[in-house]
Each structure stands twice: as C-alpha cells, then as structure tokens.
Design an enzyme around this catalytic site. Sequence first.
Site, short mmCIF file in Angstrom:
data_model
loop_
_atom_site.label_atom_id
_atom_site.label_comp_id
_atom_site.label_asym_id
_atom_site.label_seq_id
_atom_site.Cartn_x
_atom_site.Cartn_y
_atom_site.Cartn_z
CE1 TYR A 71 20.16 26.90 -8.56
CE2 TYR A 71 18.37 25.37 -8.16
CZ TYR A 71 18.82 26.65 -8.42
OH TYR A 71 17.92 27.69 -8.52
CG PHE B 193 23.13 27.12 0.06
CD1 PHE B 193 22.73 26.86 -1.25
CD2 PHE B 193 24.17 28.00 0.27
CE1 PHE B 193 23.37 27.46 -2.32
CE2 PHE B 193 24.82 28.62 -0.80
CZ PHE B 193 24.42 28.35 -2.09
NE ARG C 60 21.66 37.02 -12.01
CZ ARG C 60 21.82 36.02 -11.14
NH1 ARG C 60 21.43 34.79 -11.43
NH2 ARG C 60 22.35 36.24 -9.95
CB THR D 191 21.06 35.85 -4.20
OG1 THR D 191 21.77 35.86 -5.43
CG2 THR D 191 20.76 34.42 -3.79
NE ARG E 208 16.06 35.89 -6.66
CZ ARG E 208 17.22 35.48 -7.14
NH1 ARG E 208 18.24 36.32 -7.27
NH2 ARG E 208 17.39 34.22 -7.49
CG HIS F 277 17.56 29.88 -12.07
ND1 HIS F 277 18.81 29.84 -11.50
CD2 HIS F 277 17.76 29.74 -13.42
CE1 HIS F 277 19.72 29.66 -12.46
NE2 HIS F 277 19.11 29.59 -13.62
CD GLU G 52 21.17 27.94 -16.02
OE1 GLU G 52 22.06 28.04 -15.15
OE2 GLU G 52 20.30 28.80 -16.20
P1 DAT Z 1 21.12 33.31 -7.81
O1 DAT Z 1 19.87 32.46 -7.75
O2 DAT Z 1 20.82 34.76 -7.48
O3 DAT Z 1 21.89 33.14 -9.08
P2 DAT Z 1 23.17 31.68 -6.52
O4 DAT Z 1 23.46 31.14 -7.88
O5 DAT Z 1 24.31 32.24 -5.73
O6 DAT Z 1 22.04 32.83 -6.60
O7 DAT Z 1 22.48 30.57 -5.62
C1 DAT Z 1 21.52 29.69 -6.19
C2 DAT Z 1 20.38 29.52 -5.22
O8 DAT Z 1 20.85 28.89 -4.04
C3 DAT Z 1 19.75 30.84 -4.73
O9 DAT Z 1 18.81 31.36 -5.64
C4 DAT Z 1 19.13 30.40 -3.46
C5 DAT Z 1 20.14 29.39 -2.90
N1 DAT Z 1 21.09 30.06 -2.01
C6 DAT Z 1 22.13 30.86 -2.35
N2 DAT Z 1 22.77 31.32 -1.27
C7 DAT Z 1 22.12 30.79 -0.18
C8 DAT Z 1 22.28 30.89 1.22
N3 DAT Z 1 23.26 31.61 1.76
N4 DAT Z 1 21.41 30.20 2.00
C9 DAT Z 1 20.41 29.45 1.47
N5 DAT Z 1 20.21 29.32 0.15
C10 DAT Z 1 21.04 29.99 -0.67
MG MG Z 2 22.94 31.53 -9.83
#
Ligand code: DAT
Ligand code: MG
Length: 140
Positions: free
Chosen positions: A51, A59, A87, A93, A104, A117, A128
């Site tokens: 990540y 976060f 997706r 998300t 979800r 994920h 990945e």
């Molecule tokens: P996704 O998993 O849909 O690709 P992302 O890449 O924007 O979403 O974020 C990765 C992960 O981080 C997501 O699955 C959960 C966490 N996350 C994202 N936005 C968040 C938030 N606003 N508060 C808490 N956790 C968050």
């Molecule tokens: Mg992502």
Amino acid sequence: MANERTFSILKPDATRRNITGAVNAVIEAAGLRIVAQRRIRMTREQAEKFYEVHKERPFFGELVEFMTSGPVVVQVLEGENAVAKYREVMGATNPAQAADGTIRKQFAESVGENTVHGSDSADNAKIEIAQFFTDADIAA
Ligand code: DAT
Ligand code: MG
C-alpha cells in the site's frame, strides 16, 4: 479485450467472518477464474510495501494495522477484461456507495474494512501478482 489477470486479496474481515467461500462464489459467478490462491498472514513490511502508494494518506497506519490483523487470502483471477470486471464485481471502496450485488455491498463492514482488494490497472496487476506469486504458483 483479451484474457487478462488481476490480483485480489480477501481481507482480514473476510477470513475473520469465515466468508471467503461466499466471496469466491461471487467471483466465480462473475466468470472470473481463481488460477492461484494462498492464505497467508501478511507481515507489516509486506502490507506497507503493498500500500506504499497510500503512505501519505491519513488512513495509512490504520490500513496497515488492519491488513496485518488476521489472515488474508491472496489470489490471481483470470478472465476476459479481468481488471475492470473485478473492480465492477467488488463495488465502490465505501460499501455505503457500492452498487447492489457487488461484494462490498453484500459483505463489507466499512470503508476501512471492505472485504476485498483488486488491482486498479493491468500494469499494477502485474506488479502486485509478482509480490505474492511466481509463475509456478499459477495454474490457468
Ligand atoms: P480500493 O481498495 O477501492 O482500490 P483505495 O485504493 O482508494 O481503494 O484505498 C485502498 C484501501 O485503503 C481501501 O480499500 C480501504 C482503505 N481506505 C481508502 N480510503 C479510506 C478512508 N477514507 N478511510 C479509511 N480507509 C480507507
Ligand atoms: Mg486501490
């Protein structure tokens, strides 16, 4: 779009609630094939690297904490247009914004603990997959 692979993780909230089979059923019903799968406990180093793109986000600490809080199931999914298809099957998300029928919407507890994920591009899918699998682990 040709046959493609994407990387998936069933997150600790899925293993904790013993719903990995239910999530896999949704994946397979969507026409995606699970061509590699392993249940692991992610190390802090693995989670931080995975990540890394989010490391400046507020976060990030919580995310790494959650991803290392229990076992996860890492997977390679294969199918027509697999990256975009997965997706779509995952949903938004934030589960509150996820469409009906998505993983979800059906299973996720919160934006932080959102069950799955999936890679967001074919290039990231390759990167990945290589973090968790070798070619010998994948049987298509
Ligand atoms: P996704 O998993 O849909 O690709 P992302 O890449 O924007 O979403 O974020 C990765 C992960 O981080 C997501 O699955 C959960 C966490 N996350 C994202 N936005 C968040 C938030 N606003 N508060 C808490 N956790 C968050
Ligand atoms: Mg992502």
